[in-house]
Structure formats: structure tokens, C-alpha cells
Design an enzyme around this catalytic site. Structure first.
Site, mmCIF file in Angstrom:
data_model
loop_
_atom_site.group_PDB
_atom_site.id
_atom_site.type_symbol
_atom_site.label_atom_id
_atom_site.label_comp_id
_atom_site.label_asym_id
_atom_site.label_seq_id
_atom_site.Cartn_x
_atom_site.Cartn_y
_atom_site.Cartn_z
ATOM 1 N N ARG A 1 16.343 37.004 52.563
ATOM 2 C CA ARG A 1 16.422 35.666 53.116
ATOM 3 C C ARG A 1 17.353 34.826 52.368
ATOM 4 O O ARG A 1 18.125 33.897 52.825
ATOM 5 C CB ARG A 1 15.031 35.154 53.572
ATOM 6 N N TYR B 1 28.382 19.499 73.167
ATOM 7 C CA TYR B 1 27.702 20.759 73.727
ATOM 8 C C TYR B 1 26.260 20.401 74.139
ATOM 9 O O TYR B 1 25.690 19.749 73.389
ATOM 10 C CB TYR B 1 28.072 21.913 72.664
ATOM 11 N N ASP C 1 32.080 19.627 64.582
ATOM 12 C CA ASP C 1 31.948 20.888 65.204
ATOM 13 C C ASP C 1 33.231 21.224 65.736
ATOM 14 O O ASP C 1 34.001 21.101 66.537
ATOM 15 C CB ASP C 1 30.811 20.584 66.376
ATOM 16 N N LYS D 1 31.514 32.416 68.620
ATOM 17 C CA LYS D 1 32.481 32.394 69.811
ATOM 18 C C LYS D 1 33.875 32.869 69.120
ATOM 19 O O LYS D 1 33.758 33.814 68.970
ATOM 20 C CB LYS D 1 32.772 30.603 69.879
HETATM 21 O O1 P1T Z 1 25.234 29.408 70.885
HETATM 22 P P1 P1T Z 1 25.135 28.930 69.417
HETATM 23 O O2 P1T Z 1 25.899 30.034 68.332
HETATM 24 O O3 P1T Z 1 24.031 28.391 68.846
HETATM 25 O O4 P1T Z 1 26.324 27.810 69.112
HETATM 26 C C1 P1T Z 1 25.899 26.441 69.811
HETATM 27 C C2 P1T Z 1 27.138 25.789 69.993
HETATM 28 C C3 P1T Z 1 27.587 24.684 69.230
HETATM 29 N N1 P1T Z 1 28.723 24.094 69.598
HETATM 30 C C4 P1T Z 1 29.597 24.216 70.306
HETATM 31 C C5 P1T Z 1 30.847 23.604 70.612
HETATM 32 C C6 P1T Z 1 29.280 25.433 71.436
HETATM 33 O O5 P1T Z 1 30.136 25.714 72.310
HETATM 34 C C7 P1T Z 1 27.994 25.972 71.238
HETATM 35 C C8 P1T Z 1 27.623 27.132 72.386
HETATM 36 N N2 P1T Z 1 28.326 26.945 73.247
HETATM 37 C C9 P1T Z 1 27.833 27.844 74.419
HETATM 38 C C10 P1T Z 1 27.002 28.841 74.590
HETATM 39 C C11 P1T Z 1 28.707 27.602 75.775
HETATM 40 O O6 P1T Z 1 28.921 28.423 76.709
HETATM 41 O O7 P1T Z 1 29.560 26.355 75.483
#
Ligand code: P1T
Length: 381
Positions: free
Chosen positions: A46, A98, A170, A195
Site C-alpha cells: 500500500r 465532471y 483536472d 482515460k
Molecule cells: O472515473 P474516474 O477514473 O474516477 O475519473 C473521474 C473523472 C475525473 N475528471 C474527469 C474530467 C472525468 O471525465 C472523470 C471521469 N469521467 C467519466 C467517467 C465520463 O464518462 O465522463
């Protein structure tokens, strides 16, 4: 080192025990110690893991930062940033972000005492007036999800520095190939690694990068103390994905630009949102602060009835209907029920996110096939 060389080599050393060129998946929970406290730098997985260390160093290099810290998801990374603050501390964020970030702020951290001020992105120039002696952080997301608005990072970080307020950007939609917020004055850059960084729709992960040693230590402490760490196999997959980030992003941008132009000229298509289009309000700014316009295009149909919108999404064959973006395969998302399902409808409508918005994550397939798919889906009734 330039970007492509960094994407392939940064942070990665041949494995010290075998010379393996690819960092192995250190699938272990603990490390054997010679004597209590005498070990090779790794104690418990961890706290640290060599596959994760390689990835963290690679991500730091790609964002021109000193320290990379990975988390189990993008939201776990955002959660770690918000845990830097105490009840009564104020955080300013754009209202167009988001949906999961908004939900985390409103539903988890606001009840714990953090105070959030959400600002209309078009008014974000007036942000200075909102800063008080209790403001600790300005959270930015640019381009925004899903309306692709562009915020002037340098302008905002300049204001925040004068007032001793931290900024976190972000950078998920741009990826470090297109934009480096630390170079524009941000203190922390955040990624949903899920992503473009992972790039193959096979991993959920988040990351933070900073050059501030004190912040890095606090964020690493939270990584270990709260424990939302990614596993070594996921770290390996992202290390592999990073090696083609520049190639993928070039193709994402080319394909998205062609699709945005094609949609703009289509008689059945209404508004098209893409910062690469000359009429987009953030076009000029995006041209300055980004090195390309990204792979996401959103649009509404002229007949923007809910039924027609849903039918169009159902009709798509190559674009898969699903929640996410940034993978090599094209995806189509319905933000109102998917990415922004965690945002109350009235808040969504206030920021201009209609129930009939369609978001495309344009993949790296042959663009002619993608256009043909959209053509048959839009024109089919
Ligand atoms: O899904 P996760 O890895 O926890 O990420 C969250 C997140 C944070 N910031 C942005 C700009 C994002 O687009 C996302 C996740 N977005 C999607 C799952 C979506 O479909 O837009």
C-alpha cells in the site's frame, strides 16, 4: 527530452534484478526485511510498489512535474486533494465540471464542513472577487466535461498566487500531450488515468502531479493513510499505454476535428461543441494554452427531442454507447444519464447541459468509417 521520447522512456529503468526492459508487475503485498526496518526501500505494497513507482515517475515527467502520486481512480485522486483541507476552508470550482467531481464535493466533503463556491465558467474572470481569507483552493477543469469550455489557466493561477490560494487543474480531457497546467502556474495537476493516459479502456486509475515537495509529501501521506492505491497490474497497463500516448492523441485530434466539421455542416445537427471550431468561444485561448484541441466532440440535434436523441445513440454501430472516454475505440455517451447523472437536473440545465446532449469520444479508427456510422445513425429516420 521531447514528449515522445519521454512517453517511451521517462521514469523507466531496466529491472535491477534481471535487466527486463519492461518494468515487471510486482504482484506482492509485502517485502521481506533482513531485520526490522532494514529493507530495500519497500516495506508494504500500500505504501509503495516498484511498478507503481515507475508509473508515478513517468507521469511526473510527462507533466513537467517533480512528483507523481497514483490513486485507485480519478475520483480517489480528487478525494486526496480535498483531504488537504479542514472544515471552514473554502474551495472555488467552476459549475461546469465532471458530474462525479461535483458529487464528491457536494455529497461527501460539504457535509464534512468544506465550503464550496461554484462559479459560472463564463464569469470565471470575476473569480478574484470570490476569494476570501478562507479560500484555500481553486479547482479548474479545462476543457470541461462535456461542454468543452476553455478556462485561462495562466490568468487564474496568477490571481491565486497573489492571494496565496492553491490551484489544481483536472487535465483529463487534454492529457499532458496537449496541455501542461504546471507550466501555466498550477500547483497540482489531476488526471483520470482511466482515460487518455491508459488509453485502452481496460483500467480505472487516477493521478496527481506536483512540483511542490511539501504538497507531495502530504498527498503521499494521504495515498498511504487512506489507502486508495492502484494495483501493480493496472500500473503496468498504464505504463504500456503511455508509450503510444503521443501517437494516439495526434489521431484522436485529427479524427475529432474532421467529425466536428462534418457535424457542423450536417443539416440535421444543431449546436456542435469542439474547441477546434473557429466559432467556439474558447477557440483562440485553446490555441494558445493547448497544443491541439482534443478528441471529444459534443453535439445536439436540430430536432432535439429526447426520443430522437436516444434513437440516434442506439443507431450507432462503431461508436459504442457507454460511459467513459479516451480509449482507442470510439464511444458515445449520454452525459445527462451517465457522466453527469450525479449532478441534479436543475444544476445541469443551469450550466447548459441538456438532456439531449450527445458526447462523442472520437477514437483512432479510420475517420471515414466513423463519419459513415454517424451519417447512418443521424439520417436514419
Ligand atoms: O472515473 P474516474 O477514473 O474516477 O475519473 C473521474 C473523472 C475525473 N475528471 C474527469 C474530467 C472525468 O471525465 C472523470 C471521469 N469521467 C467519466 C467517467 C465520463 O464518462 O465522463
Amino acid at each position: 527530452m521531447k514528449f515522445a521520447t519521454k512517453a517511451i522512456h521517462a521514469g523507466i529503468e531496466p529491472d535491477p534484478s534481471t535487466g527486463a526492459i519492461m518494468t515487471p508487475i510486482y504482484q506482492t503485498s509485502t517485502y521481506v526485511q533482513e531485520s526490522p526496518g532494514r529493507h530495500k526501500g519497500y516495506e508494504y505494497a500500500r505504501s509503495s510498489n516498484p511498478t507503481r513507482t515507475a508509473l508515478q515517475n513517468a507521469l511526473a515527467a510527462l507533466e513537467n512535474g517533480k512528483y507523481g502520486i497514483c490513486y485507485a481512480s480519478g475520483l480517489a485522486a480528487t478525494d486526496a486533494v480535498l483531504k488537504l483541507f479542514l472544515p471552514g476552508d473554502e474551495i472555488i470550482a467552476p459549475s461546469d465540471i465532471y458530474g462525479g467531481t461535483y458529487r464528491l464535493m457536494k455529497r461527501i466533503f460539504e457535509p464534512l464542513g468544506l465550503v464550496f463556491k461554484f462559479v459560472d465558467i463564463d464569469e470565471i474572470g470575476g473569480l478574484a472577487a470570490l476569494i476570501t481569507t478562507k479560500t484555500r483552493l481553486v479547482w479548474l477543469e479545462t476543457p470541461t466535461n462535456p461542454l468543452l469550455k476553455i478556462i485561462d489557466i495562466k490568468h487564474i493561477t496568477g490571481i491565486c498566487k497573489e492571494r496565496n490560494v492553491l490551484t489544481c487543474v483536472d487535465n483529463t480531457f487534454a492529457s499532458p500531450y496537449l496541455q501542461n497546467p504546471l507550466d501555466l502556474g498550477a500547483d497540482i495537476v489531476m488526471h483520470s488515468v482511466t482515460k487518455y493516459l491508459g488509453g485502452h479502456s481496460d483500467t480505472v486509475m487516477g493521478a496527481l502531479v506536483t512540483s511542490n515537495g511539501e504538497l507531495a509529501n502530504r498527498l503521499k501521506f494521504i495515498q498511504n493513510a487512506s489507502g486508495a492505491v492502484p494495483g501493480p497490474q493496472d500500473c503496468f497497463l498504464v505504463l504500456r499505454g503511455l508509450k503510444t500516448l503521443h501517437l494516439r492523441m495526434q489521431r484522436h485530434c485529427e479524427n475529432a476535428a474532421q467529425i466536428a466539421m462534418w457535424l457542423s455542416a450536417h443539416s440535421k445537427v444543431g449546436k456542435v461543441y469542439y474547441p477546434g471550431l473557429p466559432h467556439h468561444p474558447g477557440h483562440e485561448l485553446a490555441g494558445k494554452q493547448m497544443r491541439g484541441f482534443g478528441g471529444v466532440v459534443s453535439f445536439e440535434l436540430k430536432d432535439d427531442s429526447y426520443e430522437k436523441t436516444v434513437r440516434t445513440m442506439e443507431n450507432l454501430r462503431i461508436f459504442a454507447l457507454g460511459e467513459s472516454l479516451g480509449g482507442v475505440e470510439s464511444l458515445c455517451t449520454h452525459p445527462a444519464s451517465m457522466s453527469h447523472g450525479g449532478m441534479p437536473r436543475e444544476e445541469r440545465l443551469k450550466i447548459g447541459l441538456k438532456d439531449t446532449l450527445i458526447r462523442l469520444s472520437v477514437g483512432v479508427e479510420d475517420v471515414e468509417d466513423l463519419v459513415a456510422d454517424l451519417d447512418q445513425a443521424i439520417g436514419s429516420d
